[in-house]
Design a protein around this motif. Structure first.
Motif, PDB file in Angstrom:
ATOM      1  N   ASN A  48      -9.532  34.538  14.414  1.00  0.00           N
ATOM      2  CA  ASN A  48      -8.685  34.921  13.892  1.00  0.00           C
ATOM      3  C   ASN A  48      -8.783  33.523  12.637  1.00  0.00           C
ATOM      4  O   ASN A  48      -8.088  32.325  13.287  1.00  0.00           O
ATOM      5  CB  ASN A  48      -7.164  35.040  14.460  1.00  0.00           C
ATOM      6  N   ASN A  49      -7.935  34.534  11.670  1.00  0.00           N
ATOM      7  CA  ASN A  49      -8.070  33.316  10.748  1.00  0.00           C
ATOM      8  C   ASN A  49      -6.469  34.405  10.211  1.00  0.00           C
ATOM      9  O   ASN A  49      -5.595  34.910  11.288  1.00  0.00           O
ATOM     10  CB  ASN A  49      -8.450  34.024   9.529  1.00  0.00           C
ATOM     11  N   PRO A  50      -5.530  33.197   8.988  1.00  0.00           N
ATOM     12  CA  PRO A  50      -4.132  33.721   9.528  1.00  0.00           C
ATOM     13  C   PRO A  50      -3.970  34.801   9.619  1.00  0.00           C
ATOM     14  O   PRO A  50      -2.506  35.441   9.807  1.00  0.00           O
ATOM     15  CB  PRO A  50      -4.033  33.007   7.890  1.00  0.00           C
ATOM     16  N   TRP A  51      -4.651  36.247   9.500  1.00  0.00           N
ATOM     17  CA  TRP A  51      -3.767  37.265   9.107  1.00  0.00           C
ATOM     18  C   TRP A  51      -5.507  38.342  10.858  1.00  0.00           C
ATOM     19  O   TRP A  51      -4.358  39.130  10.384  1.00  0.00           O
ATOM     20  CB  TRP A  51      -4.827  38.053   8.018  1.00  0.00           C
ATOM     21  N   GLY A  52      -5.729  37.403  11.193  1.00  0.00           N
ATOM     22  CA  GLY A  52      -6.029  37.723  11.861  1.00  0.00           C
ATOM     23  C   GLY A  52      -7.622  38.658  12.000  1.00  0.00           C
ATOM     24  O   GLY A  52      -7.899  38.798  11.166  1.00  0.00           O
ATOM     25  N   GLY A  53      -8.530  38.691  12.725  1.00  0.00           N
ATOM     26  CA  GLY A  53      -9.953  38.956  12.621  1.00  0.00           C
ATOM     27  C   GLY A  53     -11.451  37.983  11.688  1.00  0.00           C
ATOM     28  O   GLY A  53     -10.451  37.336  11.238  1.00  0.00           O
ATOM     29  N   TRP A  54     -12.110  38.187  11.922  1.00  0.00           N
ATOM     30  CA  TRP A  54     -13.042  37.797  11.179  1.00  0.00           C
ATOM     31  C   TRP A  54     -12.718  38.184   9.776  1.00  0.00           C
ATOM     32  O   TRP A  54     -12.767  39.042   9.816  1.00  0.00           O
ATOM     33  CB  TRP A  54     -14.670  37.811  11.798  1.00  0.00           C
ATOM     34  N   ARG A  55     -12.918  37.020   8.815  1.00  0.00           N
ATOM     35  CA  ARG A  55     -12.839  37.655   7.458  1.00  0.00           C
ATOM     36  C   ARG A  55     -14.322  37.100   6.573  1.00  0.00           C
ATOM     37  O   ARG A  55     -13.330  35.192   6.376  1.00  0.00           O
ATOM     38  CB  ARG A  55     -11.873  37.698   6.635  1.00  0.00           C
ATOM     39  N   PRO A  56     -15.061  36.684   6.546  1.00  0.00           N
ATOM     40  CA  PRO A  56     -16.439  35.568   6.741  1.00  0.00           C
ATOM     41  C   PRO A  56     -16.823  36.017   4.764  1.00  0.00           C
ATOM     42  O   PRO A  56     -17.382  34.504   4.979  1.00  0.00           O
ATOM     43  CB  PRO A  56     -17.728  36.335   7.230  1.00  0.00           C
ATOM     44  N   ALA A  57     -16.153  36.590   4.531  1.00  0.00           N
ATOM     45  CA  ALA A  57     -16.528  36.882   2.931  1.00  0.00           C
ATOM     46  C   ALA A  57     -15.499  37.751   2.468  1.00  0.00           C
ATOM     47  O   ALA A  57     -15.010  38.820   2.881  1.00  0.00           O
ATOM     48  CB  ALA A  57     -17.654  37.118   2.669  1.00  0.00           C
ATOM     49  N   ARG A  58     -15.300  37.545   1.179  1.00  0.00           N
ATOM     50  CA  ARG A  58     -14.233  38.248   0.132  1.00  0.00           C
ATOM     51  C   ARG A  58     -14.999  37.674  -1.293  1.00  0.00           C
ATOM     52  O   ARG A  58     -15.896  36.896  -2.051  1.00  0.00           O
ATOM     53  CB  ARG A  58     -12.910  37.776   0.509  1.00  0.00           C
ATOM     54  N   ALA A  59     -13.626  38.354  -2.197  1.00  0.00           N
ATOM     55  CA  ALA A  59     -14.766  38.235  -4.034  1.00  0.00           C
ATOM     56  C   ALA A  59     -13.151  38.781  -4.408  1.00  0.00           C
ATOM     57  O   ALA A  59     -13.234  39.444  -4.235  1.00  0.00           O
ATOM     58  CB  ALA A  59     -16.152  38.670  -3.792  1.00  0.00           C
ATOM     59  N   ASP A  60     -13.014  38.756  -4.886  1.00  0.00           N
ATOM     60  CA  ASP A  60     -11.752  38.849  -6.001  1.00  0.00           C
ATOM     61  C   ASP A  60     -12.162  38.579  -8.015  1.00  0.00           C
ATOM     62  O   ASP A  60     -13.418  37.567  -8.587  1.00  0.00           O
ATOM     63  CB  ASP A  60     -10.923  37.494  -6.347  1.00  0.00           C
ATOM     64  N   ILE A  61     -12.660  40.017  -8.843  1.00  0.00           N
ATOM     65  CA  ILE A  61     -13.343  39.707  -9.965  1.00  0.00           C
ATOM     66  C   ILE A  61     -11.906  40.179 -11.428  1.00  0.00           C
ATOM     67  O   ILE A  61     -11.615  41.146 -10.466  1.00  0.00           O
ATOM     68  CB  ILE A  61     -14.843  40.864  -9.758  1.00  0.00           C
ATOM     69  N   ARG A  62     -12.582  39.658 -11.433  1.00  0.00           N
ATOM     70  CA  ARG A  62     -10.912  39.847 -12.415  1.00  0.00           C
ATOM     71  C   ARG A  62     -11.418  40.014 -14.414  1.00  0.00           C
ATOM     72  O   ARG A  62     -11.926  39.658 -14.367  1.00  0.00           O
ATOM     73  CB  ARG A  62     -10.287  38.419 -12.566  1.00  0.00           C
ATOM     74  N   PHE A  63     -10.802  41.074 -14.762  1.00  0.00           N
ATOM     75  CA  PHE A  63     -11.471  40.831 -16.141  1.00  0.00           C
ATOM     76  C   PHE A  63     -10.250  41.214 -16.888  1.00  0.00           C
ATOM     77  O   PHE A  63      -9.960  41.685 -16.645  1.00  0.00           O
ATOM     78  CB  PHE A  63     -12.301  42.826 -15.635  1.00  0.00           C
ATOM     79  N   LEU A  74     -10.437  43.404  -9.624  1.00  0.00           N
ATOM     80  CA  LEU A  74     -11.173  43.763  -8.145  1.00  0.00           C
ATOM     81  C   LEU A  74     -11.116  43.106  -6.692  1.00  0.00           C
ATOM     82  O   LEU A  74     -12.033  41.693  -7.434  1.00  0.00           O
ATOM     83  CB  LEU A  74     -12.516  44.195  -8.966  1.00  0.00           C
ATOM     84  N   GLY A  75     -10.692  43.301  -5.782  1.00  0.00           N
ATOM     85  CA  GLY A  75     -10.421  42.689  -5.077  1.00  0.00           C
ATOM     86  C   GLY A  75     -11.325  42.932  -3.552  1.00  0.00           C
ATOM     87  O   GLY A  75      -9.942  44.035  -2.854  1.00  0.00           O
ATOM     88  N   VAL A  76     -12.219  42.766  -2.874  1.00  0.00           N
ATOM     89  CA  VAL A  76     -12.759  43.110  -1.816  1.00  0.00           C
ATOM     90  C   VAL A  76     -12.596  41.943  -0.864  1.00  0.00           C
ATOM     91  O   VAL A  76     -13.439  40.869  -0.793  1.00  0.00           O
ATOM     92  CB  VAL A  76     -14.177  43.842  -1.989  1.00  0.00           C
ATOM     93  N   TYR A  77     -13.235  42.436   1.094  1.00  0.00           N
ATOM     94  CA  TYR A  77     -13.376  41.284   1.637  1.00  0.00           C
ATOM     95  C   TYR A  77     -13.490  42.259   3.115  1.00  0.00           C
ATOM     96  O   TYR A  77     -13.168  43.362   3.118  1.00  0.00           O
ATOM     97  CB  TYR A  77     -12.231  40.779   2.051  1.00  0.00           C
ATOM     98  N   THR A  78     -14.151  41.779   4.091  1.00  0.00           N
ATOM     99  CA  THR A  78     -14.423  42.431   5.053  1.00  0.00           C
ATOM    100  C   THR A  78     -14.036  41.695   6.287  1.00  0.00           C
ATOM    101  O   THR A  78     -14.109  40.361   6.264  1.00  0.00           O
ATOM    102  CB  THR A  78     -16.642  42.560   5.675  1.00  0.00           C
ATOM    103  N   ASP A  99      -5.909  42.133  -0.653  1.00  0.00           N
ATOM    104  CA  ASP A  99      -4.180  42.042  -1.513  1.00  0.00           C
ATOM    105  C   ASP A  99      -3.844  42.233  -3.341  1.00  0.00           C
ATOM    106  O   ASP A  99      -2.656  43.432  -3.113  1.00  0.00           O
ATOM    107  CB  ASP A  99      -3.167  41.286  -1.536  1.00  0.00           C
ATOM    108  N   ASN A 100      -4.319  42.041  -3.873  1.00  0.00           N
ATOM    109  CA  ASN A 100      -4.691  42.658  -5.427  1.00  0.00           C
ATOM    110  C   ASN A 100      -5.005  43.628  -5.592  1.00  0.00           C
ATOM    111  O   ASN A 100      -6.601  42.932  -5.947  1.00  0.00           O
ATOM    112  CB  ASN A 100      -4.474  40.650  -6.250  1.00  0.00           C
ATOM    113  N   THR A 101      -5.827  44.679  -6.099  1.00  0.00           N
ATOM    114  CA  THR A 101      -6.746  45.216  -6.432  1.00  0.00           C
ATOM    115  C   THR A 101      -5.832  46.262  -7.820  1.00  0.00           C
ATOM    116  O   THR A 101      -5.669  47.158  -6.762  1.00  0.00           O
ATOM    117  CB  THR A 101      -7.640  45.979  -5.174  1.00  0.00           C
TER     118      THR A 101
END
Length: 393
Positions: A48-63, A74-78, A99-101
Motif C-alpha cells: 500500500n502507498n499512502p492511499w492504499g493499493g498498488w499505484r505504480p504509474a500515473r500521469a498529469d498532463i496540463r494544457f 488531465l490526471g490519470v492513474y492505475t 484528484d485534479n482532472t
C-alpha cells in the motif's frame, strides 16, 4: 479505421500544442512490506502507498493557452489492486482519474472558473507533512485530531466531490474562492449550495498568509434540527528564514441536539518545521479535538530529516494519541532511510511500529497492519518493514 482515427487525434493534439503550453508531470509512491506483524504473528505482502493499493504509474498532463485564458488538467492513474486488513485476496481496480482532472477558463484576468475534480486547486490547504505521513500512516492520530495534509486548513479535494470552482483575485495579495458540488447527478439546492464552500486567503508580503472559510455541511436530522457546516481560520507564518509555522481552528455550526457523544465541536491544530542547517530539519505538531459531550482528544508528533549526503537521507518520527477516559495512549514511530536513484527516483527502507499502551485503546494500526482490541490485555506491539519506491518527473 481505428488507426486513421488515432492518427487524426494525434495530429490534432500536435497541432493544438503549437498554440498552447503542454506539460507532463507525476509523482508516485508505493510501500510494499515483505515483513509485518499484527501483534500475534508475522505477516508479509502488505502492499500500500499512502492511499492504499498498488499505484505504480500515473500521469498529469496540463494544457494552458498561450494567452493564459483557458486550460485543462488531465490526471490519470492505475490502481492494480487494493488490500484490506484481515482479508485475503486482491481486488482489481484499473484506471481512473486522479484528484485534479478539470477544465478552466478566465473571462477576465481576475476571475477563473473551473469544472471537474479539484485537489487543492486554489492552493489554500494548510499542510505540515513529515515522517510517517510520507510512509505507512499510523492510526495514532485519529480521535478527531488532525495531522499531515490539511492539519490547519482544509481544501476542496477530488475525493470529496466534483464540482464548479470560482477563484477571484481582485488584487494580487487577495484570493477569494468558492466551490459547489456537482457530480453528474441531479441534486436539490440544499445539497448543492448547502454543501458548498467559500473562503478567502490574504498574503502579507514577507510575513505569511491569513485564511478563513466556511465548509457547507447542510443536513436536517431528527426534530428538524440542522447541521450547517464548519468555520475554519488559519495563519501560516513565513517571516523567519528556514521556519514554517501554522495554526488553525475549526468550529462546527449546528444545533446543539445534533452532536453525539464524542462528536467534535471545536478543534485547534498547530505545527512548525525548522531547518537547523541545510542538512538537518525538525518538525512537530499538536492537535486538540473538543467534543460537545465527552472527553477531548489530543495527539502530537515530532520528527527529523537528516541528509547524510546528496544521495542518502535519514528520517525518523514519533506520534502519540493521548489518553482520556475512553482510550489509553497509543504510540507509533518510524525510522527509515531514502537513497536517491538518479534525479527522478528514490528507494527507501524503514521500520514502523505502534503499541497500544493499555486495555482501552480500541485498536492500533499502521495503515493496513492492524491489531484489534478483544477486551482483555490489549497491550500489543505491531510493526512493518516497508520498502519505499518513489518516482517523479
Amino acid at each position: 479505421m481505428k488507426k486513421l482515427i488515432g492518427a487524426l487525434a494525434l495530429a490534432a493534439m500536435v497541432a493544438a500544442s503549437a498554440f498552447a503550453e503542454v506539460s507532463f508531470g507525476a509523482w508516485v509512491c508505493n510501500l510494499p512490506s515483505l515483513i509485518a506483524s499484527d501483534g500475534d504473528g508475522i505477516q508479509g505482502g502488505a502492499v500500500n502507498n499512502p492511499w492504499g493499493g498498488w499505484r505504480p504509474a500515473r500521469a498529469d498532463i496540463r494544457f494552458n493557452s498561450d494567452d493564459g485564458k483557458a486550460g485543462m488538467i488531465l490526471g490519470v492513474y492505475t490502481d492494480f489492486l487494493s488490500t484490506e486488513a484481515g482479508k485475503e485476496g486482491t481486488i482489481a481496480k484499473g484506471w481512473s482519474h486522479s484528484d485534479n482532472t478539470l477544465m478552466w477558463v478566465k473571462p477576465i484576468d481576475q476571475i477563473k472558473l473551473s469544472l471537474g475534480s479539484h485537489d487543492n486547486f486554489f492552493g489554500t490547504r494548510g499542510d505540515l507533512c513529515y515522517g510517517s505521513w510520507n510512509w505507512l500512516r499510523p492510526e495514532a492520530t485519529t480521535n478527531g485530531v488532525r495531522w499531515g495534509e490539511e492539519i490547519t486548513f482544509s481544501s476542496v479535494a477530488g475525493w470529496r466531490d466534483h464540482g464548479l470552482g470560482l477563484e477571484i483575485t481582485p488584487v494580487e495579495a487577495l484570493k477569494i474562492f468558492g466551490f459547489v458540488p456537482l457530480d453528474g447527478n441531479i441534486k436539490t439546492l440544499d445539497k448543492v449550495f448547502g454543501k458548498g464552500w467559500v473562503g478567502a486567503m490574504y498574503t502579507i508580503d514577507g510575513i505569511g498568509k491569513i485564511k478563513a472559510q466556511f465548509i457547507g455541511g447542510y443536513d436536517v436530522v431528527a426534530n428538524d434540527k440542522k447541521k450547517l457546516g464548519t468555520i475554519e481560520a488559519a495563519f501560516d507564518l513565513t517571516a523567519v528564514d528556514k521556519l514554517f509555522a501554522t495554526v488553525g481552528i475549526e468550529f462546527k455550526v449546528q444545533d446543539s441536539d445534533t452532536f453525539g457523544k464524542g462528536d467534535k465541536m471545536f478543534g485547534v491544530a498547530l505545527g512548525a518545521s525548522y531547518g537547523i542547517t541545510e542538512a538537518f530539519k525538525v518538525a512537530a505538531d499538536f492537535s486538540v479535538s473538543i467534543p460537545k459531550e465527552g472527553d477531548m482528544g489530543m495527539a502530537f508528533g515530532a520528527g527529523l530529516d537528516y541528509a547524510v549526503s546528496d544521495a542518502l537521507g535519514l528520517v525518523a518520527d514519533v506520534r502519540m494519541k493521548m489518553p482520556n477516559n475512553d482510550i489509553d495512549p497509543t504510540l507509533s514511530f518510524l525510522v527509515g532511510a531514502n537513497y536517491a536513484c538518479g534525479s527522478n527516483g528514490s528507494l527507501g527502507l524503514g521500520f514502523q511500529a505502534a503499541v497500544a499502551m493499555g486495555d482501552k485503546a480500541g485498536q492500533t494500526q499502521i495503515k493496513y497492519v492492524k491489531a484489534a482490541a478483544d477486551g482483555t490485555n490489549f497491550k500489543k506491539f505491531i510493526f512493518a518493514v516497508p520498502l519505499r519506491f518513489s518516482t517523479w518527473f
